[in-house]
Enzyme design. Structure first.
Site, PDB file in Angstrom:
ATOM      1  N   ASP A  64      -0.399  13.111  50.655  1.00 26.57           N
ATOM      2  CA  ASP A  64      -0.744  11.703  50.773  1.00 26.57           C
ATOM      3  C   ASP A  64      -2.238  11.537  51.046  1.00 26.57           C
ATOM      4  O   ASP A  64      -2.754  12.070  52.033  1.00 26.57           O
ATOM      5  CB  ASP A  64       0.074  11.104  51.911  1.00 26.57           C
ATOM      6  CG  ASP A  64      -0.148   9.614  52.013  1.00 26.57           C
ATOM      7  OD1 ASP A  64      -0.051   8.952  50.978  1.00 26.57           O
ATOM      8  OD2 ASP A  64      -0.447   9.139  53.113  1.00 26.57           O
ATOM      9  N   THR A  97      -2.893   5.831  47.502  1.00 31.41           N
ATOM     10  CA  THR A  97      -4.028   6.131  48.374  1.00 31.41           C
ATOM     11  C   THR A  97      -4.989   7.112  47.737  1.00 31.41           C
ATOM     12  O   THR A  97      -6.197   7.004  47.915  1.00 31.41           O
ATOM     13  CB  THR A  97      -3.538   6.679  49.712  1.00 31.41           C
ATOM     14  OG1 THR A  97      -2.588   7.704  49.451  1.00 31.41           O
ATOM     15  CG2 THR A  97      -2.884   5.597  50.517  1.00 31.41           C
ATOM     16  N   THR A  98      -4.448   8.084  46.996  1.00 32.51           N
ATOM     17  CA  THR A  98      -5.338   9.018  46.307  1.00 32.51           C
ATOM     18  C   THR A  98      -6.057   8.272  45.182  1.00 32.51           C
ATOM     19  O   THR A  98      -7.255   8.438  44.980  1.00 32.51           O
ATOM     20  CB  THR A  98      -4.535  10.184  45.709  1.00 32.51           C
ATOM     21  OG1 THR A  98      -3.611  10.647  46.683  1.00 32.51           O
ATOM     22  CG2 THR A  98      -5.437  11.307  45.302  1.00 32.51           C
ATOM     23  N   ASP A 394       6.344   6.091  51.920  1.00 34.86           N
ATOM     24  CA  ASP A 394       5.675   5.569  50.719  1.00 34.86           C
ATOM     25  C   ASP A 394       6.690   4.870  49.822  1.00 34.86           C
ATOM     26  O   ASP A 394       6.468   3.754  49.357  1.00 34.86           O
ATOM     27  CB  ASP A 394       5.031   6.712  49.915  1.00 34.86           C
ATOM     28  CG  ASP A 394       3.669   7.094  50.464  1.00 34.86           C
ATOM     29  OD1 ASP A 394       3.375   6.675  51.593  1.00 34.86           O
ATOM     30  OD2 ASP A 394       2.933   7.812  49.776  1.00 34.86           O
TER      31      ASP A 394
END
Ligand code: ADP
Ligand code: MG
Length: 560
Positions: A64, A97-98, A394
């Site tokens: 994550d 998020t990445t 997530d």
């Protein structure tokens, strides 16, 4: 002579470190690229995980972006912004998020040659903002609504979204299994916004497949006293009493001083204490509750008392668990046992204490309000379960978002390629430098499919060329990277779906971050603030040290 009369202007304290101009901007961009390189390889279903080892000896394995960025503890002032947007993406939408970090870094990377050539950053910023708002509008046009479908269909669609999120995680191998579990859990809490209503309990041992969902509340059996084993462990539609008081024979003597003139009176004091606790217990029993839970301790006397009357009890229940029980069963937490009316008692269809792995669990099933769910997660190593929990989080966030906004876009880089194409087309209609900047922005968007290919070991150039060609033909808007064959495929048909809000938020946040970093041309490091901090820390240490030293000395004296 005249120059001697002119006073020298000293603006900043001696030793102040200022870095400014183009050089500073370039160095900020380089720092951001370095940060993005740290998470680059985690993107997508074939992404790698990172093992972060901190000074306390904790190890975390994660895929994550936000978790990794947090653990990295970045100190570079400009690069910190990337950690911030990853965190905000995590709290706003929960996934992507990445993606957001990669996009921001890529926007900056594309801007770098222009900055080096002397383009004023504000020209870049203006074009980037314009490109971003066009991109967002285009996403909204392309997004497909899942509104108006039957419940069964909706569930299927949502679990596709959850599966896409999970496919890049450690538990990706069992994504269908977990995706439907997550969808059931989210559906169970209905329209309620409180994420805390979904509990995730981790029980080491077993395999992933042994994980299960309780539509209701489950928590680990709390510490219990002798007599507990005689209590019944299963009830059908019991009444439930929730307390926030201690049921123990003790506290009274600690906060009262009693002087006795006659030793015979002592017995009456002891009796009074017993009477108080028996009175409390009696009131609990009279309320008709079959299950008594308390946030505070329930002692051995109470445990035995309840056991004799076929009542189940558990003390020291964690606050969040008690809250969930309250929400699920309709009970209200009581701070006194006086006047317990029927309305404050909760109920459920089945209560049971069950063995899960090496742990015993208290499970409340078939709760009337239904608005809670608990996922009991099984698996091998601790790090594994921890990462599984983050992944499920997530997925839960994604399903909630999709349920609320109910539009999805094709993943696997398809939407990114399509927007990129759209912006390039638009750029051709613009005269002037802005054309170059919008083209740069469009190119930066390709980082997502390129990275998906790189991480899977495909030839990125080859796949991207195919994708560009397909999208340019006008019929391939849904085509993205096919992670299984290394070619291209219709992401929509393959059910690689993401809620539109993930992309919208990511593009928005990444553009803002890039513009923010581009607009900074000077960093000033003030030596005073640093030394002041140092002094403050030193004096705090001295303050703490002082009394402790004295205390130790004093005790030493007395012993002698
Ligand atoms: P993030 O932290 O940004 O969510 P992930 O590692 O979860 O990063 O990767 C998400 C990316 O992987 C998205 O762009 C998504 O479209 C893509 N992706 C997920 N599943 C697949 C799949 N089965 N095939 C192709 N791409 C996929
Ligand atoms: Mg993801």
């Amino acid at each position: 002579m005249a120059s001697m009369l002119q006073p020298q202007i000293i603006l900043l304290k001696e030793g102040t470190d200022t870095a400014q101009g183009k050089g500073q901007l370039i160095s900020n961009i380089n720092a951001c690229t370095a940060v993005a390189d740290a998470v680059r390889t985690t993107l997508g279903p074939r992404g790698m995980d990172k093992l972060v080892h901190d000074e306390k000896g904790n190890t975390t394995i994660s895929n994550d972006g936000a978790t990794i960025m947090n653990l990295l503890d970045i100190v570079h002032p400009a690069a910190k912004i990337l950690a911030d947007i990853a965190r905000s993406q995590d709290s706003e939408v929960g996934d992507g998020t990445t993606t957001v970090v990669l996009l921001a870094a890529e926007f900056l990377k594309e801007a770098k040659p222009f900055v080096e050539d002397g383009v004023h950053p504000h020209n870049l910023i203006r074009s980037y903002r314009a490109a971003s708002s066009m991109a967002l509008k285009r996403i909204e046009e392309l997004a497909v609504s899942i509104e108006g479908k039957s419940l069964e269909e909706k569930k299927q669609l949502l679990s596709k979204c959850a599966a896409t999120t999970l496919s890049s995680k450690l538990i990706g191998g069992e994504k269908e299994f977990f995706a439907s579990m997550v969808v059931d859990a989210v559906m169970a809490i209905g329209n309620d916004d409180r994420l805390s209503l979904i509990g995730i309990k981790k029980v080491p041992g077993g395999t992933m497949r042994d994980s299960f969902l309780v539509k209701g509340v489950a928590f680990k059996k709390t510490f219990s006293y002798a007599g507990f084993e005689q209590q019944p462990k299963k009830f059908l539609s019991p009444k439930i009493l929730l307390l926030n008081i201690e049921l123990e024979l003790k506290s009274e003597k600690e906060n009262a001083e009693i002087r006795l003139s006659d030793p015979l009176q002592y017995q009456s004091i002891v009796d009074a204490e017993w009477n108080i606790i028996y009175d409390k217990l009696d009131k609990c029993v009279k309320s008709g509750a079959k299950i008594v839970l308390s946030r505070l301790a329930i002692g051995d006397l109470a445990t035995q008392y309840f056991a004799d009357r076929d009542i189940f009890c558990a003390g020291r229940v964690a606050e969040e668990d008690l809250k969930r029980v309250a929400a699920a069963t309709g009970a209200a937490v009581q701070t006194t046992v006086n006047n317990i009316i029927d309305e404050v008692l909760g109920s459920c269809e089945v209560f049971e204490e069950r063995q899960v792995g090496n742990e015993r669990f208290n499970i409340f099933g078939g709760c009337p309000s239904g608005q809670t769910a608990t996922i009991v997660l099984r698996g091998g190593a601790d790090q594994f379960i921890e990462e599984a929990e983050r992944s499920l989080h997530d997925a839960i966030m994604i399903v909630r978002r999709a349920l609320k906004n109910s539009t999805v876009v094709p993943g696997g880089g398809a939407i990114d390629m399509e927007i990129s194409k759209y912006l390039r087309q638009h750029a051709r209609t613009i005269a002037g430098k802005s054309q170059l900047f919008i083209n740069a922005y469009a190119k930066a968007l390709e980082v997502i499919p390129r990275q998906l290919c790189d991480n899977a070991g495909f030839d990125a150039t080859d796949v991207l060329n195919k994708l560009r060609q397909k999208h340019a033909s006008g019929e391939g808007a849904n085509y993205g990277v096919d992670i299984n064959t290394g070619g291209i495929a219709d992401s929509f048909a393959n059910f690689v779906w993401e809620p539109a809000v993930v992309k919208i938020n990511a593009i928005n946040a990444a553009t803002e971050a890039a513009c923010l970093i581009l607009s900074v041309d000077e960093t000033v490091k003030n030596p005073k603030s640093e030394s002041a901090q140092g002094e403050a820390a030193a004096s705090a240490m001295a303050g703490r040290g002082g009394p402790a030293m004295r205390g130790r000395g004093g005790r030493g004296m007395r012993r002698r």
